[in-house]
Write a protein that holds these residues in place. Sequence first.
Motif, PDB file in Angstrom:
ATOM      1  N   LEU A 101      21.422-105.415  52.893  1.00 40.55           N
ATOM      2  CA  LEU A 101      20.356-106.017  52.087  1.00 40.55           C
ATOM      3  C   LEU A 101      20.939-106.617  50.813  1.00 40.55           C
ATOM      4  O   LEU A 101      20.561-107.722  50.408  1.00 40.55           O
ATOM      5  N   ALA A 102      21.866-105.906  50.189  1.00 42.64           N
ATOM      6  CA  ALA A 102      22.527-106.415  48.985  1.00 42.64           C
ATOM      7  C   ALA A 102      23.245-107.725  49.294  1.00 42.64           C
ATOM      8  O   ALA A 102      23.190-108.683  48.516  1.00 42.64           O
ATOM      9  N   ALA A 103      23.922-107.770  50.443  1.00 40.49           N
ATOM     10  CA  ALA A 103      24.656-108.965  50.849  1.00 40.49           C
ATOM     11  C   ALA A 103      23.711-110.142  51.084  1.00 40.49           C
ATOM     12  O   ALA A 103      23.992-111.271  50.685  1.00 40.49           O
ATOM     13  N   PHE A 123      21.477-102.291  44.961  1.00 36.55           N
ATOM     14  CA  PHE A 123      21.706-101.735  46.297  1.00 36.55           C
ATOM     15  C   PHE A 123      23.192-101.520  46.563  1.00 36.55           C
ATOM     16  O   PHE A 123      23.583-100.564  47.235  1.00 36.55           O
ATOM     17  N   TYR A 124      24.021-102.401  46.034  1.00 33.44           N
ATOM     18  CA  TYR A 124      25.477-102.302  46.222  1.00 33.44           C
ATOM     19  C   TYR A 124      26.018-100.999  45.622  1.00 33.44           C
ATOM     20  O   TYR A 124      26.829-100.298  46.237  1.00 33.44           O
ATOM     21  N   ILE A 125      25.548-100.662  44.430  1.00 30.72           N
ATOM     22  CA  ILE A 125      26.018 -99.449  43.754  1.00 30.72           C
ATOM     23  C   ILE A 125      25.610 -98.197  44.518  1.00 30.72           C
ATOM     24  O   ILE A 125      26.394 -97.255  44.672  1.00 30.72           O
ATOM     25  N   TYR A 126      24.379 -98.190  45.022  1.00 30.79           N
ATOM     26  CA  TYR A 126      23.931 -97.045  45.819  1.00 30.79           C
ATOM     27  C   TYR A 126      24.815 -96.872  47.056  1.00 30.79           C
ATOM     28  O   TYR A 126      25.194 -95.756  47.423  1.00 30.79           O
ATOM     29  N   ALA A 127      25.155 -97.969  47.699  1.00 29.83           N
ATOM     30  CA  ALA A 127      25.984 -97.902  48.902  1.00 29.83           C
ATOM     31  C   ALA A 127      27.377 -97.377  48.582  1.00 29.83           C
ATOM     32  O   ALA A 127      27.969 -96.633  49.369  1.00 29.83           O
TER      33      ALA A 127
END
Length: 301
Positions: free
Chosen positions: A26-28, A244-248
């Motif tokens: 989703l971030a991508a 979202f990237y940081i959570y991943a």
Amino acid sequence: MFFLPVLPIKNMHLQKCLTFGMHIILAAALYAINSPFSKLLLEKLSPTMLAALLYLGAGIGMLIVGIIQRKTGFADKEKPLTKKELPYTVGMVVLDIAAPIFLMIGLTMTSAANASLLNNFEIVATSIIALCIFKEKISKRLWLGIVLVTTASVLLSVEDFAGFSFSIGSLFVLLACVCWGFENNCTRNLSYKNPLEVVVIKGFGSGVGSLVVAAVINEFTFDLIFVVFALLLGFVAYGLSIFFYIYAQRYLGAAKTSAYYAVSPFIGAIISLILFGEIPSLAFAIAFVVMIVGAAVVSKG
């Protein structure tokens, strides 16, 4: 408020991989709109000014999200940043000032599709830095996935040898990728803290820094309509995407998260092809298959 649903899978490790994998996909997808729409905005805004507005949009947007969360009682109980994380925080902000400026300069010299695809170099930069400097373990399967998605980006980048040239613009895009490679690893060390706080600091710190640079080099431009569009683009493509990237990164690590993120340049290239009316070649279809195989390998790495 921003979490995707947890999948009902008995294997906890696989469940986490898939759940956080969905976060990074989703971030991508959100970041993918950056290059093509920034290309359009660069017709009215200078590169440095646009870079500043994109991060300011991320900071302002996520600050509003945080306020809404607290008002509605949906605020997550996250650990705040401390002095211990200051070096990584400063590094993150400085690198985020440089990277988007390099990217915007590159976009003025090369096509949006070309820039989107060259962004795949960020995977290589992030992984090598994670391995060599931060001693992050990278499996053989993950390296294979990285090689595959990088190969796909090369196939796409040189699909037309008559039209593709490794220009100065391309070098600026690659330089931005190296900066983001270092930045990704700095952010990895902040991923266990409040991601909303990280994005707000990143947005305002990098945005104000780029704004100062724009003023110093006399690139400060202001067109209200395009400023608003740039802020909105920054909120979606930078703010929500970074969130979202940081959570991943919490579970997947810098290298693997970056490998999942490889789909972003591919999505961005497709958007650019549609937006600017370009017709894809056979090489594009071949690269698409290689990208799918690479993503599958990475997901099991």
